[in-house]
Design an enzyme around this catalytic site. Structure first.
Site, short mmCIF file in Angstrom:
data_model
loop_
_atom_site.label_atom_id
_atom_site.label_comp_id
_atom_site.label_asym_id
_atom_site.label_seq_id
_atom_site.Cartn_x
_atom_site.Cartn_y
_atom_site.Cartn_z
N LYS A 1 0.99 -1.32 0.12
CA LYS A 1 0.24 0.00 -0.02
C LYS A 1 0.95 1.27 -0.11
O LYS A 1 0.53 2.32 -0.59
CB LYS A 1 -1.00 -0.01 1.16
CG LYS A 1 -2.16 -1.06 1.00
CD LYS A 1 -3.23 -0.63 1.77
CE LYS A 1 -4.46 -1.74 1.53
NZ LYS A 1 -5.46 -1.71 2.48
N LYS B 1 -11.15 -5.27 -4.72
CA LYS B 1 -12.05 -4.36 -5.16
C LYS B 1 -11.35 -2.81 -5.56
O LYS B 1 -12.23 -2.16 -6.08
CB LYS B 1 -13.08 -4.20 -4.07
CG LYS B 1 -12.43 -3.92 -2.73
CD LYS B 1 -13.31 -4.21 -1.60
CE LYS B 1 -12.95 -4.12 -0.20
NZ LYS B 1 -13.22 -4.94 0.95
N LYS C 1 -4.00 -11.09 -6.77
CA LYS C 1 -5.33 -11.52 -6.05
C LYS C 1 -6.38 -10.53 -6.69
O LYS C 1 -6.12 -9.39 -7.12
CB LYS C 1 -5.40 -11.38 -4.60
CG LYS C 1 -5.30 -10.24 -3.84
CD LYS C 1 -5.64 -10.20 -2.41
CE LYS C 1 -5.49 -8.67 -2.13
NZ LYS C 1 -5.72 -8.47 -0.58
P1 TYM Z 1 -10.82 -6.88 3.61
O1 TYM Z 1 -11.81 -5.91 3.58
O2 TYM Z 1 -9.67 -6.51 2.37
O3 TYM Z 1 -11.27 -8.40 3.05
C1 TYM Z 1 -12.36 -8.75 3.66
C2 TYM Z 1 -12.19 -10.37 3.77
O4 TYM Z 1 -11.98 -10.78 2.40
C3 TYM Z 1 -10.84 -11.76 2.17
N1 TYM Z 1 -10.53 -11.32 0.85
C4 TYM Z 1 -10.22 -12.42 -0.04
N2 TYM Z 1 -10.31 -13.89 0.07
C5 TYM Z 1 -9.90 -14.48 -1.19
N3 TYM Z 1 -9.56 -14.14 -2.26
C6 TYM Z 1 -9.46 -12.74 -2.55
N4 TYM Z 1 -8.88 -12.15 -3.65
C7 TYM Z 1 -9.67 -11.98 -1.35
N5 TYM Z 1 -9.74 -10.65 -1.12
C8 TYM Z 1 -10.16 -10.52 0.16
C9 TYM Z 1 -9.91 -11.09 3.31
O5 TYM Z 1 -8.73 -12.15 3.57
C10 TYM Z 1 -10.65 -10.74 4.30
O6 TYM Z 1 -11.00 -12.07 5.14
N6 TYM Z 1 -7.81 -6.14 7.35
C11 TYM Z 1 -9.09 -6.95 7.03
C12 TYM Z 1 -10.24 -6.34 7.75
C13 TYM Z 1 -10.08 -6.52 9.16
C14 TYM Z 1 -10.21 -7.93 10.01
C15 TYM Z 1 -10.04 -7.44 11.30
C16 TYM Z 1 -10.28 -9.15 9.70
C17 TYM Z 1 -10.03 -5.55 9.97
N7 TYM Z 1 -9.98 -6.09 11.33
C18 TYM Z 1 -10.15 -8.30 12.17
C19 TYM Z 1 -10.39 -10.06 10.67
C20 TYM Z 1 -10.23 -9.62 11.74
C21 TYM Z 1 -9.16 -6.49 5.48
O7 TYM Z 1 -8.74 -5.54 5.00
O8 TYM Z 1 -10.13 -7.21 4.79
#
Ligand code: TYM
Length: 335
Positions: A118, A203, A200
């Site tokens: 990032k 969004k 990967k």
């Molecule tokens: P975020 O918002 O980027 O994504 C949410 C969830 O989706 C999963 N994910 C994917 N899984 C498979 N293939 C992909 N291409 C893909 N893109 C995203 C992510 O692994 C995630 O599970 N930091 C986290 C949000 C967060 C969080 C937490 C998660 C904040 N606090 C506490 C767990 C526990 C994030 O940015 O996810």
């Protein structure tokens, strides 16, 4: 006869409101959350505080937070069974993050690959929040004492760090936090970009053909899959070097429950064209009820408000207890 009541284990996970969730978010995380909800005591949140590590337009952010919350309900999560809340409504997240940041090393945060990626993507805005983001994520998790954290593969490193921070805190001050395990599905844990299957699906990708949004119309989904990058072998089989086809097989396996072997049999002697249409149709069928429910929910904002307010109260009760425990162990006056 004495009744045996087994205590349910606890899960927690969150999603950022930084855009409409993709098929990657859905297959890697949200779909598992729904499957686990029945058997676990569950906490799920919209991680809105995390979103501001990159620049957001306030009005747009506000709408996205609500839409992401509605999507959690649209995928079938039940606000009566789970605690569904918005992170910023529960002050303990920010409060514990500060305490934990003093148990986190600069070197540990510097090694986070997401921070490095990032920072490269936004060299004009490498803010302190972007750097300390994994500490806030550790606070999100540890406040609820979960046994498991269902996430996609890309969050594994952050989860490992949360475990390290918890272990260090417990070692220094006494036992406060449960050390949680990652729960990562076998398929769908890493859904790849349709345009560049070595990356990967995300969004925030500038190329909208690279991802399927959960709210994409059926004709758009079909069009995007038809354009998906594959290879020249024209044989549906899972093998090294066939990233595009491997990715489509992973998606199809998640939506149909079929094994890779079954998929190879089903498409033996058929071309990629047929396979892509079948994958697209299975995704359209999977997302159709989610999209319908999402539309209905967005018509009833009073109901959404009632749900997120109740969710915040439930989350507040549990998180305040853990926060007070941590504060007390550290020597703060809490009573
Ligand atoms: P975020 O918002 O980027 O994504 C949410 C969830 O989706 C999963 N994910 C994917 N899984 C498979 N293939 C992909 N291409 C893909 N893109 C995203 C992510 O692994 C995630 O599970 N930091 C986290 C949000 C967060 C969080 C937490 C998660 C904040 N606090 C506490 C767990 C526990 C994030 O940015 O996810």
């Amino acid at each position: 006869m004495e009744q045996i009541t087994e205590k349910k284990k606890v899960i927690l996970s969150c999603i950022q409101p930084t855009g409409t969730p993709t098929l990657g978010n859905y297959l890697g995380a949200l779909k598992n959350w729904k499957a686990l909800e029945e058997d676990f005591f569950s906490y799920f949140a919209v991680a809105d505080l995390h979103a501001i590590t990159v620049k957001q337009e306030p009005k747009e952010l506000k709408e996205r937070i609500l839409r992401t919350y509605a999507l959690l309900m649209a995928i079938g999560l039940d606000p009566e069974k789970s605690t569904l809340f918005i992170q910023s409504h529960v002050p303990a997240h920010s409060q514990l993050a500060w305490l934990l940041s003093c148990s986190t090393q600069f070197g540990e945060l510097s090694r986070m690959t997401q921070f490095k990626d990032k920072s490269k993507a936004h060299p004009e805005n490498i803010n302190a929040g972007l750097f300390t983001y994994p500490v806030l994520m550790a606070a999100d998790i540890l406040l609820y004492q979960p046994d498991f954290v269902p996430v996609g593969e890309d969050q594994r490193q952050h989860l490992e760090l949360a475990r390290d921070i918890a272990g260090r805190f417990n070692g220094n001050y006494g036992n406060v936090f449960k050390i949680p395990e990652a729960y990562i599905g076998k398929h769908g844990a890493r859904v790849m970009s349709l345009a560049n299957p070595e990356k990967k699906m995300s969004k925030s990708d500038a190329n909208t053909n690279s991802f399927i949004s959960i709210l994409d119309e059926p004709n758009i989904i079909m069009k995007k899959f038809k354009r998906a990058v594959t290879d020249s072998e024209a044989k549906v089989r899972y093998a090294e070097g066939k990233d595009g086809i491997n990715n489509l097989m992973g998606i199809y396996s998640c939506t149909t429950g079929k094994s890779f072997e079954q998929i190879e049999d089903e498409f033996a002697g058929k071309g990629y064209g047929d396979f892509k249409v079948a994958v697209a149709e299975s995704v359209i069928a999977e997302l159709e009820p989610v999209q319908q429910k999402f539309k209905d929910l967005m018509q009833d904002r009073a109901y959404l408000k009632e749900c997120y307010r109740t969710g915040a109260e439930k989350a507040q009760r549990m998180s305040a207890r853990t926060l007070a425990k941590a504060q007390k162990k550290m020597g703060f006056i809490v009573d």
